[in-house]
Design a protein around this motif. Structure first.
Motif: not given
Length: 251
Positions: A40-43, A58, A110, A115, A117-121
């Motif tokens: 999952e690429n970010g929430p 997602n 990451s 950039d 990566v949109r957030g938490r993996l």
């Protein structure tokens, strides 16, 4: 006589295939462990407590993160351990079912993808629901003759891995598979039904060896054939073992 040329599965969505000599197909299911996990690429929309099919956007995927093509991977099915080798040579091993082992991989992804990566993996899986582009449990077939024909028309070699198919077949006329929707085939011990043509996206434009966007495959398909289809989805109607070099026969 058409035959099964290769078997590919992709344990983690977006990454390199595992090449198999044999696999057992089950009625109403995709290939075992094919796209069983995704990162999952970010929430996003995936709900761990109520898992199901959600859009590929997602997750890390080739269409959005072409650099993933530069990562090589190995999958140990017995222990469900996944080994990755990053483009810089860094080798990382994770237990796919143990989140405590995932952090070094996520940190390296990451840094590599920056950039993109949109957030938490987060590594996720949804039980029997494969993380494919469609909600149906359909393996895919790629006709190697069609890939060769497209390569000739584009004037460049095209690795069939671009199309990320499960069952690669040879011996059919180019593009014959597109007109076989609704037909049943026997391959090895299994029987399959061709369900739908596969419309291609920008991910096929990424070279699976160099990670470069070196072709516009959807445009090439449309310019040459008036559609953007290559390969077909199939359903497993009778389970059984299929093996490379098995013949395919119309039922």
């Amino acid at each position: 006589m058409p035959k099964l040329n290769a078997i590919h599965r992709f344990p983690v969505k977006g990454f390199s295939p595992q090449i198999l000599d044999q696999i057992e197909l089950s009625v109403g299911k995709g290939l075992p462990f094919d796209r069983h996990w995704a990162i999952e690429n970010g929430p996003g929309q995936f709900e761990a407590n109520a898992p199901g099919h959600v859009s590929k956007k997602n997750f890390l995927m080739l269409a959005g993160q072409a650099d993933l093509a530069g990562w090589s991977t190995r999958f140990d099915e017995a222990n469900q351990v996944w080994t990755t080798i990053a483009p810089d040579g860094t080798c990382l091993q994770v237990d796919l079912n143990d989140a405590d082992t995932h952090t070094p991989l996520f940190d390296h992804l990451s840094r590599t993808l920056a950039d993109q990566v949109r957030g938490r993996l987060r590594l996720v899986q949804a039980g029997d629901q494969a993380m494919t582009d469609i909600p149906d449990p359909y393996p895919s077939i790629i006709n190697l003759a069609s890939v060769r024909d497209l390569a000739e028309r584009t004037g460049m070699p095209l690795d069939p891995v671009r199309f990320r198919g499960n069952l690669l077949i040879d011996g059919l006329e180019p593009w014959a598979e597109l007109d076989m929707v609704g037909e049943r085939l026997v391959v090895g011990e299994a029987e399959i039904e061709i369900r739908a043509r596969i419309r291609r996206c920008v991910a096929t434009s990424i070279n699976p060896v160099t990670a470069a966007r070196d072709a516009d495959i959807p445009k090439a398909l449309f310019d040459n054939f008036g559609h953007m289809d290559c390969g077909v989805y199939v359903s497993v109607e009778r389970g059984g073992v299929v093996t490379v070099d098995d013949t395919l026969a119309r039922k």
